[in-house]
Design a protein around this motif. Structure first.
Motif, PDB file in Angstrom:
ATOM      1  N   GLY A 148       0.805  -1.212   0.000  1.00 22.14           N
ATOM      2  CA  GLY A 148       0.000   0.000   0.000  1.00 22.14           C
ATOM      3  C   GLY A 148       0.838   1.263   0.000  1.00 22.14           C
ATOM      4  O   GLY A 148       2.077   1.245  -0.119  1.00 22.14           O
ATOM      5  N   GLY A 149       0.133   2.375   0.154  1.00 21.23           N
ATOM      6  CA  GLY A 149       0.783   3.670   0.034  1.00 21.23           C
ATOM      7  C   GLY A 149       1.801   3.960   1.111  1.00 21.23           C
ATOM      8  O   GLY A 149       2.830   4.603   0.849  1.00 21.23           O
ATOM      9  N   ILE A 150       1.557   3.511   2.343  1.00 21.96           N
ATOM     10  CA  ILE A 150       2.502   3.806   3.428  1.00 21.96           C
ATOM     11  C   ILE A 150       3.819   3.084   3.214  1.00 21.96           C
ATOM     12  O   ILE A 150       4.911   3.669   3.342  1.00 21.96           O
ATOM     13  CB  ILE A 150       1.874   3.438   4.784  1.00 21.96           C
ATOM     14  N   ASN A 151       3.766   1.804   2.872  1.00 22.60           N
ATOM     15  CA  ASN A 151       4.998   1.065   2.604  1.00 22.60           C
ATOM     16  C   ASN A 151       5.706   1.581   1.358  1.00 22.60           C
ATOM     17  O   ASN A 151       6.937   1.547   1.274  1.00 22.60           O
ATOM     18  CB  ASN A 151       4.701  -0.424   2.460  1.00 22.60           C
ATOM     19  N   ALA A 152       4.934   2.049   0.363  1.00 27.32           N
ATOM     20  CA  ALA A 152       5.558   2.641  -0.821  1.00 27.32           C
ATOM     21  C   ALA A 152       6.308   3.916  -0.453  1.00 27.32           C
ATOM     22  O   ALA A 152       7.401   4.193  -0.970  1.00 27.32           O
ATOM     23  CB  ALA A 152       4.497   2.929  -1.882  1.00 27.32           C
ATOM     24  N   LEU A 153       5.734   4.720   0.460  1.00 27.69           N
ATOM     25  CA  LEU A 153       6.411   5.926   0.915  1.00 27.69           C
ATOM     26  C   LEU A 153       7.672   5.585   1.696  1.00 27.69           C
ATOM     27  O   LEU A 153       8.723   6.227   1.519  1.00 27.69           O
ATOM     28  CB  LEU A 153       5.452   6.751   1.777  1.00 27.69           C
ATOM     29  N   LEU A 154       7.585   4.556   2.544  1.00 25.98           N
ATOM     30  CA  LEU A 154       8.774   4.149   3.294  1.00 25.98           C
ATOM     31  C   LEU A 154       9.863   3.602   2.381  1.00 25.98           C
ATOM     32  O   LEU A 154      11.060   3.795   2.643  1.00 25.98           O
ATOM     33  CB  LEU A 154       8.389   3.086   4.336  1.00 25.98           C
ATOM     34  N   ALA A 155       9.450   2.948   1.288  1.00 31.04           N
ATOM     35  CA  ALA A 155      10.424   2.373   0.352  1.00 31.04           C
ATOM     36  C   ALA A 155      11.259   3.448  -0.323  1.00 31.04           C
ATOM     37  O   ALA A 155      12.415   3.216  -0.692  1.00 31.04           O
ATOM     38  CB  ALA A 155       9.711   1.513  -0.685  1.00 31.04           C
ATOM     39  N   THR A 156      10.692   4.631  -0.505  1.00 26.60           N
ATOM     40  CA  THR A 156      11.452   5.716  -1.117  1.00 26.60           C
ATOM     41  C   THR A 156      12.625   6.165  -0.246  1.00 26.60           C
ATOM     42  O   THR A 156      13.580   6.760  -0.747  1.00 26.60           O
ATOM     43  CB  THR A 156      10.535   6.928  -1.392  1.00 26.60           C
ATOM     44  N   PHE A 157      12.541   5.876   1.057  1.00 30.46           N
ATOM     45  CA  PHE A 157      13.639   6.190   1.971  1.00 30.46           C
ATOM     46  C   PHE A 157      14.477   4.954   2.299  1.00 30.46           C
ATOM     47  O   PHE A 157      15.312   4.982   3.214  1.00 30.46           O
ATOM     48  CB  PHE A 157      13.091   6.779   3.270  1.00 30.46           C
ATOM     49  N   GLY A 158      14.251   3.880   1.553  1.00 31.99           N
ATOM     50  CA  GLY A 158      15.014   2.659   1.767  1.00 31.99           C
ATOM     51  C   GLY A 158      14.573   1.857   2.964  1.00 31.99           C
ATOM     52  O   GLY A 158      15.332   1.022   3.466  1.00 31.99           O
ATOM     53  N   ILE A 159      13.359   2.073   3.429  1.00 29.36           N
ATOM     54  CA  ILE A 159      12.827   1.352   4.588  1.00 29.36           C
ATOM     55  C   ILE A 159      11.786   0.344   4.125  1.00 29.36           C
ATOM     56  O   ILE A 159      10.882   0.679   3.359  1.00 29.36           O
ATOM     57  CB  ILE A 159      12.203   2.327   5.605  1.00 29.36           C
ATOM     58  N   GLU A 160      11.926  -0.892   4.575  1.00 31.05           N
ATOM     59  CA  GLU A 160      10.950  -1.932   4.240  1.00 31.05           C
ATOM     60  C   GLU A 160       9.878  -1.973   5.323  1.00 31.05           C
ATOM     61  O   GLU A 160      10.125  -2.354   6.466  1.00 31.05           O
ATOM     62  CB  GLU A 160      11.627  -3.292   4.118  1.00 31.05           C
ATOM     63  N   GLY A 161       8.699  -1.556   4.950  1.00 32.64           N
ATOM     64  CA  GLY A 161       7.612  -1.508   5.911  1.00 32.64           C
ATOM     65  C   GLY A 161       7.027  -2.881   6.192  1.00 32.64           C
ATOM     66  O   GLY A 161       7.088  -3.785   5.341  1.00 32.64           O
ATOM     67  N   PRO A 162       6.434  -3.074   7.367  1.00 31.45           N
ATOM     68  CA  PRO A 162       5.832  -4.375   7.700  1.00 31.45           C
ATOM     69  C   PRO A 162       4.468  -4.542   7.044  1.00 31.45           C
ATOM     70  O   PRO A 162       3.926  -3.611   6.454  1.00 31.45           O
ATOM     71  CB  PRO A 162       5.690  -4.298   9.224  1.00 31.45           C
ATOM     72  N   ASN A 163       3.928  -5.733   7.160  1.00 33.00           N
ATOM     73  CA  ASN A 163       2.547  -5.974   6.745  1.00 33.00           C
ATOM     74  C   ASN A 163       1.666  -5.541   7.912  1.00 33.00           C
ATOM     75  O   ASN A 163       1.387  -6.308   8.819  1.00 33.00           O
ATOM     76  CB  ASN A 163       2.340  -7.450   6.405  1.00 33.00           C
ATOM     77  N   TRP A 164       1.248  -4.278   7.885  1.00 32.75           N
ATOM     78  CA  TRP A 164       0.690  -3.617   9.053  1.00 32.75           C
ATOM     79  C   TRP A 164      -0.497  -4.353   9.653  1.00 32.75           C
ATOM     80  O   TRP A 164      -0.635  -4.425  10.877  1.00 32.75           O
ATOM     81  CB  TRP A 164       0.264  -2.189   8.679  1.00 32.75           C
ATOM     82  N   LEU A 165      -1.367  -4.900   8.825  1.00 33.81           N
ATOM     83  CA  LEU A 165      -2.617  -5.489   9.310  1.00 33.81           C
ATOM     84  C   LEU A 165      -2.518  -7.001   9.526  1.00 33.81           C
ATOM     85  O   LEU A 165      -3.529  -7.632   9.838  1.00 33.81           O
ATOM     86  CB  LEU A 165      -3.747  -5.192   8.321  1.00 33.81           C
ATOM     87  N   ARG A 166      -1.327  -7.577   9.378  1.00 32.22           N
ATOM     88  CA  ARG A 166      -1.184  -9.025   9.516  1.00 32.22           C
ATOM     89  C   ARG A 166      -0.242  -9.419  10.633  1.00 32.22           C
ATOM     90  O   ARG A 166       0.140 -10.575  10.740  1.00 32.22           O
ATOM     91  CB  ARG A 166      -0.694  -9.628   8.185  1.00 32.22           C
ATOM     92  N   HIS A 167       0.151  -8.463  11.453  1.00 32.48           N
ATOM     93  CA  HIS A 167       0.970  -8.758  12.627  1.00 32.48           C
ATOM     94  C   HIS A 167       0.222  -8.235  13.850  1.00 32.48           C
ATOM     95  O   HIS A 167      -0.316  -7.125  13.822  1.00 32.48           O
ATOM     96  CB  HIS A 167       2.345  -8.101  12.512  1.00 32.48           C
TER      97      HIS A 167
END
Length: 309
Positions: A148-167
């Protein structure tokens, strides 16, 4: 002479039925009648019916409605999933109340400044309150997906976002954040109205005495807006215990039962498992929790509210 005087005395006047006192009483009862009818029809009668249903085993599919006394309450005490549900409800409520009220008070203080264009920011922060709850939650559901959009935004800074709704941890945090951003504007407006009612002379006197800004906030601002703080805390706590749509749309109570709050668990028992009697028992439990917490907060007002001291 005495007998004649008595016989000639005028008869005692009968007191009229519609006295001023009775007319005033009737007017008062007529004014409160709509509210009392509403409370009776939509609160007292449904509450009585829910208690009556909790004493029965009601299966809509089988079309059975059998009285079984306190069996549902015995099931409530031995329900293995209820402790986890209450724990999730407590975590959600505490997190929501702390973040919502803290952020709302911070925004209110910032937006209380006399700056150019401040009305635009006030409208911007309040606008989520008037947005449809389901639409708001669906949009956030897309943003919080693994791609989704939040992980895509984090990816632009080289950060791999978690699967927010599955943990379990991130799912609870996500639901709290979504709810905070949705309703923080309401508490912000209440705090802002309270701040604008604080006499400016108090701040001027504090500045003359050289009082630091933080002490001005703790010694002047908080005591003066303490009635609004009490009101918003009651509203926020009661609202946190009644959350349903966000859970249903975002996590469906998962992963596992990590975000299964009491209202969603009630919905599952009544409308998914068709245990309407046990669902009614859970609703009685919810009513007791809300009533107890509200009573405790109200009793603490003498210690928390400046005007009650």
């Amino acid at each position: 002479m005495t007998v004649a005087a008595k016989s000639s005395s005028p008869p005692a006047r009968k007191r009229p039925f519609w006295t001023m006192e009775r007319r005033d009483s009737l007017a008062g009862y007529l004014f409160i009648a709509p509210q009392m009818i509403g409370i009776t029809v939509f609160v007292l009668i449904p509450l009585g019916l829910v208690f009556w249903y909790s004493l029965h085993e009601w299966n809509v599919l089988a079309q059975t409605f059998r009285f079984q006394g306190l069996a549902n309450y015995q099931t409530l005490l031995s329900d293995p999933g209820l402790p986890q549900v209450l724990a999730a409800t407590g975590i959600f409520s505490v997190g929501l109340v702390i973040f919502n009220m803290s952020l709302a008070l911070l925004l209110a203080v910032l937006l209380d400044q006399k700056l150019k264009g401040i009305a635009v920011y006030r409208t911007l922060f309040f606008s989520p309150v008037v947005v449809s709850l389901v639409a708001w939650t669906i949009v956030w559901g897309f943003l919080l997906q693994n791609n989704g959009g939040i992980n895509a935004l984090l990816a632009t800074f080289g950060i791999e976002g978690p699967n927010w709704l599955r943990h379990p941890t991130t799912a609870m945090i996500s639901v709290i954040v979504v709810q905070v951003f949705k309703n923080v504007g309401l508490n912000m407006v209440l705090f802002l109205a309270a701040l604008q009612g604080v006499p400016r002379e108090l701040y001027e006197a504090a500045r003359v005495d050289g009082t630091p800004v933080f002490k001005q906030f703790t010694r002047i601002t908080l005591p003066m807006i303490s009635p609004t703080v009490l009101l918003t805390s009651i509203i926020t706590i009661v609202g946190s215990l009644q959350v349903f749509a966000q859970i249903a749309v975002l996590t469906q109570g998962g992963p596992g039962m990590s975000t299964t709050v009491l209202v969603y668990y009630l919905y599952q028992q009544a409308f998914q498992f068709h245990k309407f009697g046990y669902g009614a028992t859970l609703s009685i439990l919810l009513f007791v929790i809300v009533a107890v917490l509200t009573f405790i907060q109200w009793q603490m007002r003498r210690k928390l509210v400046f005007y009650e001291n």
